[in-house]
Design an enzyme around this catalytic site. Structure first.
Site, PDB file in Angstrom:
ATOM      1  CD  GLU A 273      39.547  38.041  43.239  1.00  0.00           C
ATOM      2  OE1 GLU A 273      40.413  37.423  42.809  1.00  0.00           O
ATOM      3  OE2 GLU A 273      39.418  39.549  43.948  1.00  0.00           O
ATOM      4  CG  HIS A 276      43.326  37.065  39.733  1.00  0.00           C
ATOM      5  ND1 HIS A 276      45.058  37.047  39.894  1.00  0.00           N
ATOM      6  CD2 HIS A 276      43.769  37.752  40.562  1.00  0.00           C
ATOM      7  CE1 HIS A 276      45.841  37.566  40.521  1.00  0.00           C
ATOM      8  NE2 HIS A 276      44.396  38.578  41.916  1.00  0.00           N
ATOM      9  CD  GLU A 302      46.470  41.521  42.051  1.00  0.00           C
ATOM     10  OE1 GLU A 302      46.829  40.245  42.100  1.00  0.00           O
ATOM     11  OE2 GLU A 302      46.193  42.602  41.891  1.00  0.00           O
TER      12      GLU A 302
END
Lengths: 508, 508
Positions: A273, A276, A302
């Site tokens: 995460e 991201h 991604e």
């Protein structure tokens, strides 16, 4: 900091486009915060007002975007396109695509779908908890029906599923995806078989051992710092399913989940995460408060989470460098372990039932299964009721195992409940992009040395400069050309897998 | 659960009013969540996108409410008012008032003020932290200028400050407030003097003693349960300044603040905010997703927090009943204490500088000071730059003390930074309403016995039935008549204060 609002009639066409961008960004901000809140904090009964609110916000969104006035603004700007600067051109293209995507759906159906999403997610959650697909089935069928109708409204020609794929990865088609997956399958399936045949098993220090949550949290915080997460522009919290929510580039929120009996889960969720989040935080501030101030596509997004999770986080040098940090936090649990044992344990290849717990190699097979099912749904061959058995059949075909419950099978992922058909392939594309980016990065500096030197920030800086800063102003093709000097080539990914796993399992 | 949207043209006028209500409620939901989030969770840099978002949401709000179409709907409904049911009549009145209030301001000024509020709050926070009024002064002056302009736009006649007072308490005027405060002053000032003259001092078990935060949290949770807070429809969190945010009646959020050296702060914050929360949670579900599904005015709202905080929580029977619960959590700290000592300590009357830490008796003086200042601002006698010295002068006049810093003086409250002029008097009104409600409640059942029996839920049930369920469908006057059988009478409050403090300080 704050914009002044002006009467629309006084604005030039490009100013009107800017104003549209800001108004839609405000609605996007609200919706993002509502989703974040619902997954992390909101009390149970909040769902009522939430679904109402999402319906009405989506109506504001629709009516702000789709009207004669904006239609004319787009036409006027397209007629004088050469007068626009690059950012303006990107905005024009972005909102033309958004306009066409939204305007084809009648407003009442558009807004009603938002309400359906909220109810369907609720039904899915209950169905998963009770392991009862029948609770979810009617909602899922409605979601599928809406998507089928949406494909007709869009009327783009080609394979019906193309329309959905392109909502997540610009220009992706069934044809391209089929070729990509054929190529992956040709490498992964025999590789998994060879690993199975090798008879190698891994004694994991991470299994059957308890890691206390307080120290896991400390580990998360330490990793975020090393990765370069900006705590003034983001927070970390907990949720059942880890996710990243980019409210703005200055407010990027990630979640993780701590299990006492599975430290690798929180460790790799946090790293994933954070990948991201770095993408969002490093978008050029010049893009401002804009719908374009976010990652360009799900596939590229991604790639940023996966390059950190897999290429960095599941590498040998990562464990050689950061093992002492873990051992310091968990001296009892890791007393007998070594970096090499940890490296092997976090790359242990086994057919498993749950996508998000799969190893890096079999992961793509989980994606292909979902892709096959979605393709058949939109070819009209499958409906909601058919999915549990079709799911189980494909797991048997691809991985040689069959779930003993729908909760561990067709009900495991949230995506379909929210209508996110076409999303899954971007996960596999992301891994392939990541491999290509890593090779390119190594031409500019030695990535392994950066990790060994505890200088993960060098990786972030490279990605920020080649990818992040552009936000949505470039297509995936353009990003790949800028960052790697060549178009997408999945061979980098298959080469990476062959090299890594041949070495790990001594396949010679 | 979810509404279906319909083309506006197909709707009847009352359906159009319903749709307006829902759309504005969705914007209200978003704004409430944004405020909650900013005060509890959001990272530092989030302010940028937040202020943009609030500006644009307010523009949606304005444009949805103020347009020819809605104007006509209101006129049509007003012409056929007799055909409407009671709830519809309440809605019509509510949105007519809201329309007149908003429509008089030009849209660009309306939205720009939202941006100013966010920036001004930020400046206030910094000014308070740095004890530097000059950081806040220019923003405060802009906020004052906007409010002065708003009063002109409204053009209601009467005292200019009336317009602002009525934003928080329907029908309140300077004339009524002056009379009310004169009456309070005539009782409170001599009472405070007598207490001072009595020479009584209180040895507090709550001062100079450390109470650990973990157990304070447990106490908060226990109290919320006893008070009847519904955890499926609300949450408790922490923030610098405790507040209640009603997102919907099913999602009511309160905050408290834990200080190791001041357990009374979290104890009474929790009880106070819970009083607000119960009001919202107990609104009749039939009001639905509506702008009217919230407390009717700030004065009535404050009566609900204060009846719990003061009439219940600072009563002798409260301490007699719940002292064992506290002693169980804090055996060392409260080893030598008794319920009577605690009762006296939490009602210790002393002139102090900080409003929110004031005792129940001197509290109203803090309100009167702010009221005087606001009145003079809108009579044109004071500007932002004059406020620090005017503040200090009034504190000397009313309480005989002068702040040694602006942080503890004119900068202590958030209200002015957000433009909430006219709000403060509702705090004092709330205390007075609470006293009147308590007398009425005692006619139906013995309130002290309910507390002694650990049956606080009886209080909640009475308030829900007489006050809460109506939401905003009744005026304060109507609520007072329903709940107490008579119009507002401040004598109940002065009687309550005289009786309580004469007894506490043996004033005979």
């Amino acid at each position: 900091m704050t914009s002044t609002t002006t009467h629309t009639k006084d604005l030039t066409p490009i100013e009107q486009l800017e104003k549209l961008d800001q108004s839609l960004s405000a609605l996007g901000f609200s919706e993002a915060l509502i989703f974040w809140d619902s997954a992390t904090l909101a009390p149970k009964n909040a769902v009522n007002g939430r679904s109402e609110t999402l319906v009405h916000l989506s109506e504001f969104y629709y009516n702000t975007l789709v009207n004669e006035h904006i239609h004319q603004v787009l036409i006027d700007l397209e007629a004088t396109k050469n007068d626009l600067n690059d950012l303006e051109k990107s905005k024009l293209q972005f909102f033309r695509e958004e306009y066409d995507k939204v305007a084809c759906v009648p407003v009442d159906e558009y807004a009603a779908f938002k309400g359906l999403q909220a109810l369907s997610s609720d039904a899915w959650e209950e169905a998963k908890e009770k392991n009862d697909f029948s609770i979810f089935e009617p909602y899922l069928q409605k979601v599928i029906d809406f998507q089928r109708k949406y494909i007709e409204y869009r009327n783009k020609g080609g394979h019906p599923y193309d329309t959905l794929l392109q909502d997540y990865e610009r220009d992706l088609t069934v044809e391209i995806t089929d070729q990509f997956f054929d190529r992956l399958r040709a490498v992964i399936v025999p590789l998994v078989q060879k690993i199975k045949d090798s008879g190698v098993t891994v004694l994991s220090p991470f299994e059957g051992v308890s890691y206390d949550v307080k120290n896991q949290k400390q580990l998360s915080d330490l990793l975020l710092e090393k990765l370069g997460f900006n705590k003034d522009s983001g927070i970390i919290a907990e949720s059942v399913h880890p996710f990243t929510m980019n409210i703005t580039k200055d407010d990027v929120r990630i979640t993780t989940h701590y299990y006492e009996d599975n430290i690798l889960s929180s460790l790799y969720s946090t790293i994933h995460e954070c990948g991201h989040a770095l993408y969002e935080q490093d978008i050029d501030v010049a893009l401002g408060f804009s719908r374009l101030a976010t990652g360009t596509t799900m596939g590229i997004h991604e790639s940023q989470s996966r390059i950190y999770e897999n290429n960095v986080g599941r590498s040998r040098v990562f464990w050689e460098t950061y093992f002492p940090l873990l051992k310091n936090l968990f001296p009892d649990q890791l007393g007998d372990a070594t970096p090499e044992i940890c490296y092997k344990a976090c790359n242990y290849v086994r057919p498993t039932l749950i996508r998000i717990e799969a190893d890096e190699l079999t992961y793509a097979l989980h994606i292909m299964i979902r892709y096959e099912l979605e393709k058949q749904i939109f070819e009209g061959k499958l409906n909601a009721k058919d999915l549990p058995s079709a799911w189980n059949e494909l797991y048997q075909n691809y991985l040689g195992i069959t779930p003993d419950s729908d909760a561990k099978g067709v009900l495991q992922d949230v995506h379909w409940s929210e209508g996110l058909f076409g999303y899954f392939p971007s996960y596999a594309l992301g891994s392939a992009y990541a491999a290509q980016f890593e090779v390119a990065m190594n031409k500019d500096f030695d990535v392994n040395k950066a990790i060994t030197d505890d200088q993960l920030i060098l990786i972030k800086n490279w990605l920020a400069d080649k990818i992040h800063k552009y936000g949505s102003t470039k297509t995936p093709e353009e990003i790949l050309l800028i960052a790697t000097g060549e178009p997408f080539n999945p061979k980098y990914f298959t080469d990476y897998l062959l090299k890594k796993y041949s070495d790990l399992y001594n396949l010679g």
